[in-house]
Motif scaffolding. Structure first.
Motif, PDB file in Angstrom:
ATOM      1  N   TRP A 296     -54.941 -33.242 -16.107  1.00  0.00           N
ATOM      2  CA  TRP A 296     -54.950 -34.634 -15.644  1.00  0.00           C
ATOM      3  C   TRP A 296     -54.826 -35.553 -16.844  1.00  0.00           C
ATOM      4  O   TRP A 296     -55.595 -35.440 -17.810  1.00  0.00           O
ATOM      5  CB  TRP A 296     -56.234 -34.902 -14.867  1.00  0.00           C
ATOM      6  CG  TRP A 296     -56.340 -36.305 -14.325  1.00  0.00           C
ATOM      7  CD1 TRP A 296     -55.368 -37.022 -13.705  1.00  0.00           C
ATOM      8  CD2 TRP A 296     -57.498 -37.155 -14.360  1.00  0.00           C
ATOM      9  NE1 TRP A 296     -55.844 -38.257 -13.332  1.00  0.00           N
ATOM     10  CE2 TRP A 296     -57.141 -38.355 -13.726  1.00  0.00           C
ATOM     11  CE3 TRP A 296     -58.795 -36.994 -14.848  1.00  0.00           C
ATOM     12  CZ2 TRP A 296     -58.044 -39.412 -13.581  1.00  0.00           C
ATOM     13  CZ3 TRP A 296     -59.699 -38.034 -14.699  1.00  0.00           C
ATOM     14  CH2 TRP A 296     -59.327 -39.228 -14.068  1.00  0.00           C
TER      15      TRP A 296
ATOM     16  N   ARG B  73     -54.461 -27.345 -13.377  1.00  0.00           N
ATOM     17  CA  ARG B  73     -54.028 -28.737 -13.500  1.00  0.00           C
ATOM     18  C   ARG B  73     -54.486 -29.349 -14.823  1.00  0.00           C
ATOM     19  O   ARG B  73     -55.590 -29.081 -15.294  1.00  0.00           O
ATOM     20  CB  ARG B  73     -54.576 -29.568 -12.346  1.00  0.00           C
ATOM     21  CG  ARG B  73     -54.050 -29.149 -10.993  1.00  0.00           C
ATOM     22  CD  ARG B  73     -54.537 -30.075  -9.891  1.00  0.00           C
ATOM     23  NE  ARG B  73     -53.878 -29.753  -8.619  1.00  0.00           N
ATOM     24  CZ  ARG B  73     -54.360 -28.920  -7.717  1.00  0.00           C
ATOM     25  NH1 ARG B  73     -55.535 -28.329  -7.926  1.00  0.00           N
ATOM     26  NH2 ARG B  73     -53.698 -28.674  -6.606  1.00  0.00           N
TER      27      ARG B  73
ATOM     28  N   VAL C  77     -53.421 -22.408  -9.299  1.00  0.00           N
ATOM     29  CA  VAL C  77     -53.004 -23.671  -9.903  1.00  0.00           C
ATOM     30  C   VAL C  77     -53.939 -24.032 -11.048  1.00  0.00           C
ATOM     31  O   VAL C  77     -55.166 -23.936 -10.916  1.00  0.00           O
ATOM     32  CB  VAL C  77     -52.988 -24.805  -8.862  1.00  0.00           C
ATOM     33  CG1 VAL C  77     -52.557 -26.118  -9.507  1.00  0.00           C
ATOM     34  CG2 VAL C  77     -52.066 -24.453  -7.708  1.00  0.00           C
TER      35      VAL C  77
ATOM     36  N   LEU D 163     -59.769 -34.239  -7.447  1.00  0.00           N
ATOM     37  CA  LEU D 163     -58.974 -33.168  -8.053  1.00  0.00           C
ATOM     38  C   LEU D 163     -59.823 -31.917  -8.252  1.00  0.00           C
ATOM     39  O   LEU D 163     -60.933 -31.993  -8.772  1.00  0.00           O
ATOM     40  CB  LEU D 163     -58.401 -33.613  -9.399  1.00  0.00           C
ATOM     41  CG  LEU D 163     -57.514 -34.865  -9.388  1.00  0.00           C
ATOM     42  CD1 LEU D 163     -57.128 -35.241 -10.816  1.00  0.00           C
ATOM     43  CD2 LEU D 163     -56.277 -34.640  -8.539  1.00  0.00           C
TER      44      LEU D 163
ATOM     45  N   SER E 175     -46.682 -35.258 -10.721  1.00  0.00           N
ATOM     46  CA  SER E 175     -47.459 -35.995  -9.734  1.00  0.00           C
ATOM     47  C   SER E 175     -48.054 -37.254 -10.364  1.00  0.00           C
ATOM     48  O   SER E 175     -48.485 -37.237 -11.520  1.00  0.00           O
ATOM     49  CB  SER E 175     -48.588 -35.119  -9.184  1.00  0.00           C
ATOM     50  OG  SER E 175     -48.088 -33.910  -8.640  1.00  0.00           O
TER      51      SER E 175
ATOM     52  N   SER F 226     -59.576 -27.585  -9.552  1.00  0.00           N
ATOM     53  CA  SER F 226     -58.831 -26.683 -10.440  1.00  0.00           C
ATOM     54  C   SER F 226     -58.251 -27.411 -11.647  1.00  0.00           C
ATOM     55  O   SER F 226     -57.140 -27.127 -12.089  1.00  0.00           O
ATOM     56  CB  SER F 226     -57.694 -25.988  -9.675  1.00  0.00           C
ATOM     57  OG  SER F 226     -58.180 -25.270  -8.563  1.00  0.00           O
ATOM     58  N   VAL F 227     -59.022 -28.373 -12.185  1.00  0.00           N
ATOM     59  CA  VAL F 227     -58.567 -29.103 -13.370  1.00  0.00           C
ATOM     60  C   VAL F 227     -58.927 -28.303 -14.610  1.00  0.00           C
ATOM     61  O   VAL F 227     -60.109 -28.115 -14.928  1.00  0.00           O
ATOM     62  CB  VAL F 227     -59.191 -30.511 -13.428  1.00  0.00           C
ATOM     63  CG1 VAL F 227     -58.811 -31.207 -14.734  1.00  0.00           C
ATOM     64  CG2 VAL F 227     -58.730 -31.334 -12.238  1.00  0.00           C
TER      65      VAL F 227
ATOM     66  N   GLN G  99     -49.567 -27.647 -13.312  1.00  0.00           N
ATOM     67  CA  GLN G  99     -49.367 -28.951 -12.687  1.00  0.00           C
ATOM     68  C   GLN G  99     -49.976 -30.034 -13.576  1.00  0.00           C
ATOM     69  O   GLN G  99     -51.147 -29.953 -13.954  1.00  0.00           O
ATOM     70  CB  GLN G  99     -50.004 -29.008 -11.293  1.00  0.00           C
ATOM     71  CG  GLN G  99     -49.720 -30.321 -10.563  1.00  0.00           C
ATOM     72  CD  GLN G  99     -50.377 -30.396  -9.205  1.00  0.00           C
ATOM     73  OE1 GLN G  99     -51.435 -29.825  -8.985  1.00  0.00           O
ATOM     74  NE2 GLN G  99     -49.759 -31.111  -8.279  1.00  0.00           N
TER      75      GLN G  99
ATOM     76  N   TYR H 117     -48.267 -22.983  -3.397  1.00  0.00           N
ATOM     77  CA  TYR H 117     -48.810 -22.511  -4.671  1.00  0.00           C
ATOM     78  C   TYR H 117     -49.496 -21.149  -4.503  1.00  0.00           C
ATOM     79  O   TYR H 117     -50.271 -20.724  -5.342  1.00  0.00           O
ATOM     80  CB  TYR H 117     -49.835 -23.512  -5.215  1.00  0.00           C
ATOM     81  CG  TYR H 117     -49.296 -24.910  -5.436  1.00  0.00           C
ATOM     82  CD1 TYR H 117     -47.981 -25.126  -5.805  1.00  0.00           C
ATOM     83  CD2 TYR H 117     -50.120 -26.025  -5.274  1.00  0.00           C
ATOM     84  CE1 TYR H 117     -47.498 -26.412  -5.997  1.00  0.00           C
ATOM     85  CE2 TYR H 117     -49.647 -27.314  -5.471  1.00  0.00           C
ATOM     86  CZ  TYR H 117     -48.327 -27.496  -5.836  1.00  0.00           C
ATOM     87  OH  TYR H 117     -47.852 -28.757  -6.038  1.00  0.00           O
TER      88      TYR H 117
ATOM     89  N   ILE I 194     -50.835 -34.042 -13.699  1.00  0.00           N
ATOM     90  CA  ILE I 194     -51.037 -35.205 -12.836  1.00  0.00           C
ATOM     91  C   ILE I 194     -51.264 -36.426 -13.710  1.00  0.00           C
ATOM     92  O   ILE I 194     -52.122 -36.418 -14.608  1.00  0.00           O
ATOM     93  CB  ILE I 194     -52.235 -34.988 -11.898  1.00  0.00           C
ATOM     94  CG1 ILE I 194     -51.989 -33.775 -10.996  1.00  0.00           C
ATOM     95  CG2 ILE I 194     -52.497 -36.238 -11.055  1.00  0.00           C
ATOM     96  CD1 ILE I 194     -53.166 -33.413 -10.120  1.00  0.00           C
TER      97      ILE I 194
END
Length: 371
Positions: free
Chosen positions: A204, A202, A200, A223, A323, A225-226, A298, A195, A300
């Motif tokens: 969730w 994310r 990144v 987790l 993911s 970088s959400v 991303q 990455y 998740i």
């Protein structure tokens, strides 16, 4: 792309019974049923129906999830279910899958599933595979689905069916003790590679389930970088207040820890897995376009609670290489007496035809489907 998943063949409740009677009673059908052989009382329904329709043309591969320290009452229920399944389907194989390593208690259920599939003696002339998710855990059912889909897609004459006997009220009475380790479900770790090119960002998507607060908190704490947390809640649902009750249970986490805006809640049907699949797919496509060339997107997933909703999340994860993070369960407790005394509502049934000749000359990896 599996474009047929957007509107693939599905049946519900009585429609599932009718489909089994009409389709699997055809003498040309030879079926392998892959299902759980644990304590869950829903473990035998699909086996009963297929056996009644097919007789000796149905074969069984039953997965017994061994966790090392089960409650005595649940061990007896699982033994009874296994014996009943063997009596229902004459050609039945029971594969014992160790969920935790004996050395360090690391979750290894996904590896055991691969060994069970690789070691199974597939009958000649199989036309259909039925994966019954009713009594399988996430750490076993999700890898099984991916492996069986790969098997079916490599054989153009084989159909893969996914069936679920769901009962949200019963699920509320099954309580698991989570292990200490947060991990990806085997086969669902998301895209590989570095990455480094872009930062990144994310999203969730925790699927809220009763009694799972600490488990989901544990996942969130791993987790970084959400960018946003978008909880998945069931609506519409058989209990119209189920979403409200879950939001009340998670109120502290939603407001104080995860900083969830009301507009970020994702509502999906408790009855139709395609609703969850389509919703997550749409979110994925829009998010990719929004952050293109700025962030690496991303998504998740953490599916808990309703098995039907979890199936929709699983389909989205397979289709878009998402993911899936979860915490394996050390042991279960099941309030069977309380369930009987409360006059439980009837089970719900779902059938999803994931793959097969019914979809024409579809080729995996192509966006074209020939009708």
């Amino acid at each position: 792309m599996r474009r047929h998943w957007e509107n693939c063949v599905t049946h519900f409740d009585d429609g599932v019974d009718q489909f089994i009677d009409d389709y699997f009673s055809q003498s040309s059908r030879c079926c392998v049923l892959v299902a759980g052989a644990g304590f869950d009382p829903r473990a035998r329904r699909i086996a009963h129906q297929l056996s009644a329709a097919m007789g000796k043309r149905v074969h069984g591969l039953f997965i017994r999830e061994d966790r090392g320290d089960p409650a005595i009452a649940l061990q007896k229920l699982a033994d009874d279910n296994e014996a009943q399944l063997k009596s229902i389907i004459a050609d039945a194989t029971v594969a014992h899958v160790q969920i935790f390593s004996a050395d360090d208690r690391a979750p290894i259920g996904g590896h055991g599933v691969r060994s069970a599939i690789d070691g199974y003696g597939w009958p000649e002339g199989v036309t259909d595979i039925v994966l019954d998710m009713s009594a399988l855990s996430t750490g076993v059912g999700f890898p099984l689905a991916r492996l069986l889909l790969e098997y079916a897609e490599a054989r153009p004459t084989v159909s893969l069916h996914l069936m679920v006997v769901s009962n949200p009220e019963l699920d509320d009475r099954i309580v698991g003790e989570p292990s200490a380790q947060v991990q990806f479900v085997r086969g669902y770790s998301g895209p590989s590679g570095s990455y480094d090119a872009l930062p990144v960002a994310r999203i969730w998507l925790p699927q809220l389930g009763r009694g799972r607060v600490e488990t989901l908190r544990k996942i969130r704490n791993t987790l970084d970088s959400v960018y946003k947390v978008c909880p998945v809640v069931p609506f519409p649902a058989r209990n119209p207040r189920r979403a409200d009750e879950l939001l009340a249970e998670y109120q502290s986490q939603l407001l104080n820890e995860w900083e969830v805006d009301a507009r970020d809640l994702i509502y999906v049907s408790e009855r139709n897995p395609l609703d969850c699949y389509r919703t997550i797919s749409t979110l994925k496509e829009r998010y990719d376009r929004t952050v293109e060339d700025v962030f690496f997107p991303q998504i998740i997933l953490s599916p808990f609670g309703s098995k039907v909703t979890a199936v929709g999340a699983m389909m989205a994860a397979i289709e878009h290489d998402l993911s899936v993070q979860y915490v394996e369960t050390l042991r279960y407790e099941f309030d069977l007496i309380g369930m009987k005394e409360s006059s439980p509502l009837p089970d719900l049934a779902v059938h999803v035809w994931l793959h097969g000749p019914v979809y024409g000359s579809y080729d995996v990896g192509s966006e074209k489907v020939a009708n």
